[in-house]
Design a protein around this motif. Structure first.
Motif, mmCIF file in Angstrom:
data_model
loop_
_atom_site.group_PDB
_atom_site.id
_atom_site.type_symbol
_atom_site.label_atom_id
_atom_site.label_comp_id
_atom_site.label_asym_id
_atom_site.label_seq_id
_atom_site.Cartn_x
_atom_site.Cartn_y
_atom_site.Cartn_z
ATOM 1 N N UNK A 38 0.851 -1.280 0.061
ATOM 2 C CA UNK A 38 0.131 -0.048 0.054
ATOM 3 C C UNK A 38 0.975 1.198 -0.195
ATOM 4 N N UNK A 39 1.962 1.119 0.850
ATOM 5 C CA UNK A 39 2.761 2.245 0.888
ATOM 6 C C UNK A 39 3.152 2.830 -0.385
ATOM 7 N N UNK A 40 3.968 1.819 -1.178
ATOM 8 C CA UNK A 40 4.476 2.014 -2.453
ATOM 9 C C UNK A 40 3.702 2.537 -3.357
ATOM 10 N N UNK A 41 2.448 1.940 -3.379
ATOM 11 C CA UNK A 41 1.245 2.414 -4.235
ATOM 12 C C UNK A 41 0.879 3.847 -4.096
ATOM 13 N N UNK A 42 0.771 4.050 -2.891
ATOM 14 C CA UNK A 42 0.255 5.356 -2.301
ATOM 15 C C UNK A 42 1.420 6.272 -2.785
ATOM 16 N N UNK A 43 2.440 6.102 -2.965
ATOM 17 C CA UNK A 43 3.747 7.233 -3.163
ATOM 18 C C UNK A 43 3.485 7.505 -4.442
ATOM 19 N N UNK A 44 3.114 6.608 -5.497
ATOM 20 C CA UNK A 44 2.774 7.188 -6.811
ATOM 21 C C UNK A 44 2.087 7.874 -7.043
ATOM 22 N N UNK A 45 1.108 8.283 -5.990
ATOM 23 C CA UNK A 45 0.156 9.335 -6.072
ATOM 24 C C UNK A 45 0.261 10.451 -5.175
ATOM 25 N N UNK A 46 1.457 10.331 -4.414
ATOM 26 C CA UNK A 46 1.725 11.352 -3.447
ATOM 27 C C UNK A 46 0.854 11.234 -2.199
ATOM 28 N N UNK A 47 0.173 10.105 -1.992
ATOM 29 C CA UNK A 47 -0.673 9.835 -1.004
ATOM 30 C C UNK A 47 -0.015 9.087 0.186
ATOM 31 N N UNK A 48 -0.034 9.530 1.413
ATOM 32 C CA UNK A 48 0.706 8.702 2.353
ATOM 33 C C UNK A 48 -0.709 7.617 2.833
ATOM 34 N N UNK A 49 -0.302 6.603 3.023
ATOM 35 C CA UNK A 49 -1.205 5.565 3.652
ATOM 36 C C UNK A 49 -0.786 5.348 4.975
ATOM 37 N N UNK A 50 -1.763 5.192 5.796
ATOM 38 C CA UNK A 50 -1.256 5.261 7.277
ATOM 39 C C UNK A 50 -2.070 4.274 8.025
ATOM 40 N N UNK A 51 -1.778 4.062 9.260
ATOM 41 C CA UNK A 51 -2.589 2.998 10.090
ATOM 42 C C UNK A 51 -2.438 3.519 11.491
ATOM 43 N N UNK A 52 -3.183 3.104 12.216
ATOM 44 C CA UNK A 52 -3.374 3.587 13.857
ATOM 45 C C UNK A 52 -2.396 2.520 14.465
ATOM 46 N N UNK A 53 -1.623 2.534 15.429
ATOM 47 C CA UNK A 53 -0.813 1.583 15.682
ATOM 48 C C UNK A 53 -0.917 1.474 17.315
ATOM 49 N N UNK A 54 -1.297 0.082 17.715
ATOM 50 C CA UNK A 54 -1.560 -0.202 18.876
ATOM 51 C C UNK A 54 -0.127 -0.668 19.721
ATOM 52 N N UNK A 55 0.292 0.056 20.599
ATOM 53 C CA UNK A 55 1.810 -0.242 20.804
ATOM 54 C C UNK A 55 1.827 -1.523 21.820
ATOM 55 N N UNK A 56 0.715 -2.106 22.349
ATOM 56 C CA UNK A 56 0.961 -3.380 22.625
ATOM 57 C C UNK A 56 1.097 -4.683 21.648
ATOM 58 N N UNK A 57 0.649 -4.056 20.618
ATOM 59 C CA UNK A 57 0.641 -5.237 19.554
ATOM 60 C C UNK A 57 2.117 -5.078 18.914
ATOM 61 N N UNK A 58 2.514 -3.712 18.676
ATOM 62 C CA UNK A 58 3.898 -3.508 18.132
ATOM 63 C C UNK A 58 4.779 -4.228 19.225
#
Ligand code: G3I
Length: 384
Positions: A38-58
């Motif tokens: 997703x991030x590479x595909x978004x970059x082609x359109x100058x669009x950041x693709x993000x997610x919320x991060x749960x620190x316990x899971x990380x």
């Protein structure tokens, strides 16, 4: 050497285009890239693709897939909880920056941007603050100073590391509240009045003039009838006034918490809404996208007659938001509120009836139709 099919097609197209002195085929039909994250595909359109991060899971070493996918699929992250006031300052005057700092270090390693979340919100406030206000030991004047200090300390601590800050979150009421006319709601405006919103933006800007400052809310994906019960219209009027008054607001975050049981939006409705906000000179972003479904007995028993329509409807809703965003260059990021059903706020929140299935990957990290639909949208966009 074997040419990839797409490269071969592109080469042939370029030669043909050159011969005809026409626009190269790549301008209108970008080839399918090798990196399909997703991030590479978004970059082609100058669009950041993000997610919320749960620190316990990380941090969970027994669940390495979570960490791997955050790094691999996303170019932006939002801390789901660790930049909220109750986590940052559980005891007055004693800051707990460590979990958020850990996330920032992770994003540095993985070349990701950060949406800071959140400075002014009525939920997840520390007990010392709400108790102090309730028992009268904190006056309204003191409360204003405490908020000013919180914003200054927090934004200064993360200065230079935050791309977009959610400065004020969910300050507008909903049509089902009483009165149904949309109004300011929640702890901060109740105690300090509506003017606190402008002050919060000014204080954040003073602490980090380069961070983009957002107003963030839910149920503002599309305009209604424009009347007193139209929340999107209320937020529009509010941010228009803030801009007019010279308040340093840069954008509007539309959370994008949708459900398959509600009326769908289409991509053009979404795009029209974003266009109206960006016509005010603001950026826009989808900041917390997920699409939940009711977990009926049939769904829970694995009945495909019930599961498949939900997967399809969810994919359509994710896609409407993505297409609406891609069609406006000032839509600068598209963030999902968690990416796997293994770690999603939805089942913990919507219990009666139970809702779930809201994210792009199932509980076993298998990508769902919605994930591939977003990828297809990004491949087709090729916005550069
Ligand atoms: O950290 C405690 C833990 O110590 C305790 O044992 C446990 C027991 O319930 O609770 C833990 O806190 C929970 C916290 O998430 C961290 O996991 C809270 O109970 C729980 O209420 C809290 O929920 C968060 C919710 O905001 C609170 O309002 C969700 O994770 C988070 O996804 C959600 O995010 C909000 C956005 O910030 C704003 N927009 C809406 C969105 C969804 O509600």
């Amino acid at each position: 050497m074997k040419l990839r099919r797409s490269a071969l097609v592109a080469t042939v197209a370029l030669v043909a285009a050159g011969a005809l002195n026409a626009v190269p085929a790549s301008a209108g039909h970008p080839e399918r890239p090798a990196d399909l994250s997703l991030r590479a595909l978004g970059q082609r359109s100058d669009l950041a693709i993000g997610t919320a991060v749960d620190m316990a899971a990380l941090d969970d070493t027994t669940d390495p897939q979570y960490r791997k996918l955050v790094a691999e699929q996303f170019s932006s992250v939002t801390p789901e909880n660790v930049m909220k006031w109750e986590v940052l300052e559980p005891t007055q005057g004693t800051y707990n920056w460590a979990p958020a700092d850990e996330l920032i270090a992770f994003t540095k390693q993985n070349k990701q941007r950060v949406r800071g979340h959140v400075l002014v919100w009525q939920n997840q406030l520390p007990a010392w603050l709400t108790d102090g206000v309730n028992n009268g030991t904190i006056s309204d004047d003191q409360l204003r100073d405490i908020l000013h200090k919180h914003i200054t300390d927090t934004v200064s601590h993360f200065k230079g590391k935050i791309w977009q800050w959610d400065v004020v979150n969910e300050a507008a009421s909903d049509p089902w509240d009483s009165p149904s006319t949309i109004h300011y709601k929640g702890f901060w405006t109740q105690h300090l009045g509506g003017g606190i919103i402008a002050d919060a933006f000014r204080w954040a800007h003073q602490a980090d003039p380069k961070a983009l400052l957002f107003y963030n809310d839910y149920n503002i994906e599309a305009f209604g009838d424009g009347g007193p019960g139209d929340k999107t219209q209320f937020v529009y009027n509010m941010v228009k006034q803030l801009k007019h008054d010279g308040v340093p607001i840069d954008g509007v975050g539309s959370q994008g918490h949708l459900g398959t049981q509600y009326g769908d939006y289409d991509a053009l409705q979404i795009n029209d809404t974003l266009n109206r906000f960006t016509d005010l000179g603001l950026d826009v972003a989808f900041t917390e996208v997920d699409v939940r479904s009711q977990m009926t007995a049939g769904v829970q028993a694995g009945d495909s007659n019930e599961i498949n329509p939900r997967l399809q409807a969810a994919a359509a809703d994710f896609s409407a938001l993505m297409q609406g965003c891609l069609a406006n260059r000032r839509c600068i990021s598209f963030t999902v509120w968690g990416f796997t059903d293994k770690h999603s706020w939805v089942p913990g929140w919507f219990k009666d009836p139970l809702e779930g299935m809201a994210t792009l990957y199932d509980e076993n990290y298998q990508p769902k139709r919605a994930y591939n639909t977003l990828k297809a949208d990004l491949i087709f966009a090729g916005r550069r």
